[in-house]
Design a protein around this motif. Structure first.
Motif, PDB file in Angstrom:
ATOM      1  N   TYR A 279      20.840 -41.799 -26.744  1.00  0.00           N
ATOM      2  CA  TYR A 279      19.447 -41.651 -26.310  1.00  0.00           C
ATOM      3  C   TYR A 279      19.134 -40.198 -25.978  1.00  0.00           C
ATOM      4  O   TYR A 279      18.097 -39.659 -26.364  1.00  0.00           O
ATOM      5  CB  TYR A 279      19.180 -42.547 -25.101  1.00  0.00           C
ATOM      6  N   ASN A 280      20.032 -39.558 -25.273  1.00  0.00           N
ATOM      7  CA  ASN A 280      19.806 -38.186 -24.818  1.00  0.00           C
ATOM      8  C   ASN A 280      19.947 -37.154 -25.938  1.00  0.00           C
ATOM      9  O   ASN A 280      19.374 -36.072 -25.865  1.00  0.00           O
ATOM     10  CB  ASN A 280      20.787 -37.858 -23.688  1.00  0.00           C
ATOM     11  N   GLU A 281      20.674 -37.487 -26.981  1.00  0.00           N
ATOM     12  CA  GLU A 281      20.993 -36.539 -28.050  1.00  0.00           C
ATOM     13  C   GLU A 281      19.802 -36.197 -28.945  1.00  0.00           C
ATOM     14  O   GLU A 281      19.717 -35.088 -29.461  1.00  0.00           O
ATOM     15  CB  GLU A 281      22.114 -37.142 -28.898  1.00  0.00           C
ATOM     16  N   TYR A 282      18.908 -37.132 -29.125  1.00  0.00           N
ATOM     17  CA  TYR A 282      17.827 -36.936 -30.093  1.00  0.00           C
ATOM     18  C   TYR A 282      16.470 -36.918 -29.406  1.00  0.00           C
ATOM     19  O   TYR A 282      16.076 -37.884 -28.756  1.00  0.00           O
ATOM     20  CB  TYR A 282      17.837 -38.063 -31.134  1.00  0.00           C
ATOM     21  N   TYR A 283      15.738 -35.832 -29.600  1.00  0.00           N
ATOM     22  CA  TYR A 283      14.420 -35.709 -28.986  1.00  0.00           C
ATOM     23  C   TYR A 283      13.485 -36.820 -29.442  1.00  0.00           C
ATOM     24  O   TYR A 283      12.729 -37.371 -28.657  1.00  0.00           O
ATOM     25  CB  TYR A 283      13.795 -34.340 -29.295  1.00  0.00           C
ATOM     26  N   ILE A 284      13.544 -37.163 -30.732  1.00  0.00           N
ATOM     27  CA  ILE A 284      12.621 -38.172 -31.250  1.00  0.00           C
ATOM     28  C   ILE A 284      12.841 -39.519 -30.563  1.00  0.00           C
ATOM     29  O   ILE A 284      11.903 -40.268 -30.325  1.00  0.00           O
ATOM     30  CB  ILE A 284      12.707 -38.313 -32.780  1.00  0.00           C
ATOM     31  N   ILE A 285      14.074 -39.826 -30.206  1.00  0.00           N
ATOM     32  CA  ILE A 285      14.329 -41.065 -29.467  1.00  0.00           C
ATOM     33  C   ILE A 285      13.818 -40.925 -28.044  1.00  0.00           C
ATOM     34  O   ILE A 285      13.201 -41.824 -27.497  1.00  0.00           O
ATOM     35  CB  ILE A 285      15.834 -41.402 -29.463  1.00  0.00           C
ATOM     36  N   ARG A 286      14.023 -39.756 -27.449  1.00  0.00           N
ATOM     37  CA  ARG A 286      13.623 -39.544 -26.051  1.00  0.00           C
ATOM     38  C   ARG A 286      12.129 -39.564 -25.868  1.00  0.00           C
ATOM     39  O   ARG A 286      11.649 -39.663 -24.747  1.00  0.00           O
ATOM     40  CB  ARG A 286      14.196 -38.223 -25.548  1.00  0.00           C
ATOM     41  N   SER A 287      11.356 -39.495 -26.970  1.00  0.00           N
ATOM     42  CA  SER A 287       9.903 -39.595 -26.838  1.00  0.00           C
ATOM     43  C   SER A 287       9.484 -41.037 -26.537  1.00  0.00           C
ATOM     44  O   SER A 287       8.322 -41.307 -26.268  1.00  0.00           O
ATOM     45  CB  SER A 287       9.210 -39.088 -28.103  1.00  0.00           C
ATOM     46  N   ASN A 288      10.435 -41.972 -26.552  1.00  0.00           N
ATOM     47  CA  ASN A 288      10.202 -43.370 -26.194  1.00  0.00           C
ATOM     48  C   ASN A 288      10.888 -43.663 -24.872  1.00  0.00           C
ATOM     49  O   ASN A 288      12.087 -43.444 -24.725  1.00  0.00           O
ATOM     50  CB  ASN A 288      10.783 -44.301 -27.269  1.00  0.00           C
ATOM     51  N   ASP A 289      10.126 -44.159 -23.914  1.00  0.00           N
ATOM     52  CA  ASP A 289      10.702 -44.495 -22.614  1.00  0.00           C
ATOM     53  C   ASP A 289      11.672 -45.669 -22.736  1.00  0.00           C
ATOM     54  O   ASP A 289      11.524 -46.526 -23.608  1.00  0.00           O
ATOM     55  CB  ASP A 289       9.605 -44.870 -21.620  1.00  0.00           C
ATOM     56  N   ILE A 290      12.626 -45.713 -21.825  1.00  0.00           N
ATOM     57  CA  ILE A 290      13.541 -46.837 -21.719  1.00  0.00           C
ATOM     58  C   ILE A 290      12.825 -47.946 -20.955  1.00  0.00           C
ATOM     59  O   ILE A 290      12.310 -47.722 -19.859  1.00  0.00           O
ATOM     60  CB  ILE A 290      14.831 -46.442 -20.978  1.00  0.00           C
ATOM     61  N   GLU A 291      12.786 -49.135 -21.553  1.00  0.00           N
ATOM     62  CA  GLU A 291      12.158 -50.273 -20.878  1.00  0.00           C
ATOM     63  C   GLU A 291      13.156 -51.099 -20.085  1.00  0.00           C
ATOM     64  O   GLU A 291      12.827 -51.646 -19.044  1.00  0.00           O
ATOM     65  CB  GLU A 291      11.436 -51.167 -21.883  1.00  0.00           C
ATOM     66  N   ASP A 292      14.391 -51.201 -20.594  1.00  0.00           N
ATOM     67  CA  ASP A 292      15.383 -52.022 -19.907  1.00  0.00           C
ATOM     68  C   ASP A 292      16.783 -51.654 -20.397  1.00  0.00           C
ATOM     69  O   ASP A 292      16.931 -51.057 -21.454  1.00  0.00           O
ATOM     70  CB  ASP A 292      15.111 -53.507 -20.172  1.00  0.00           C
TER      71      ASP A 292
END
Length: 96
Positions: free
Chosen positions: A26-39
């Protein structure tokens, strides 16, 4: 998750390793980090530690293995991808 410490205490050593893997992914890719963690959670039946993103993609790992990206099709079938980009392309194609 009501209490993160209680959640951590339910995990075995390979499950903790899987948690570390999905958090690093999750932390490695900015594009993933643009999505909040829901659970975040652990499936005792499958052994998967998972991180659900707001876009519906779930980052999963079990028994300390590499992270995979999970989506579901319109029938609820789970589809696993090695790449976030493949998962997001699949997820986007279902919205059409």
């Amino acid at each position: 998750m009501t209490n993160f410490a209680d959640f951590l205490n339910t995990l075995g050593s390979s499950d903790l390793e899987s948690l570390q893997i999905i958090l690093n992914t999750y932390n490695e890719y900015y594009i993933i980090r643009s999505n909040d963690i829901e659970d975040v959670g652990f499936n005792k039946s499958s052994g998967y530690v998972w991180l659900l993103l707001e876009n519906g993609i779930t980052i999963v790992s079990c028994f300390g293995q590499s992270a995979e990206f999970l989506t579901t099709d319109n029938c609820g079938n789970e589809i696993f991808y090695d790449s976030y980009y493949d998962a997001i392309n699949h997820s986007t194609s279902l919205e059409v």
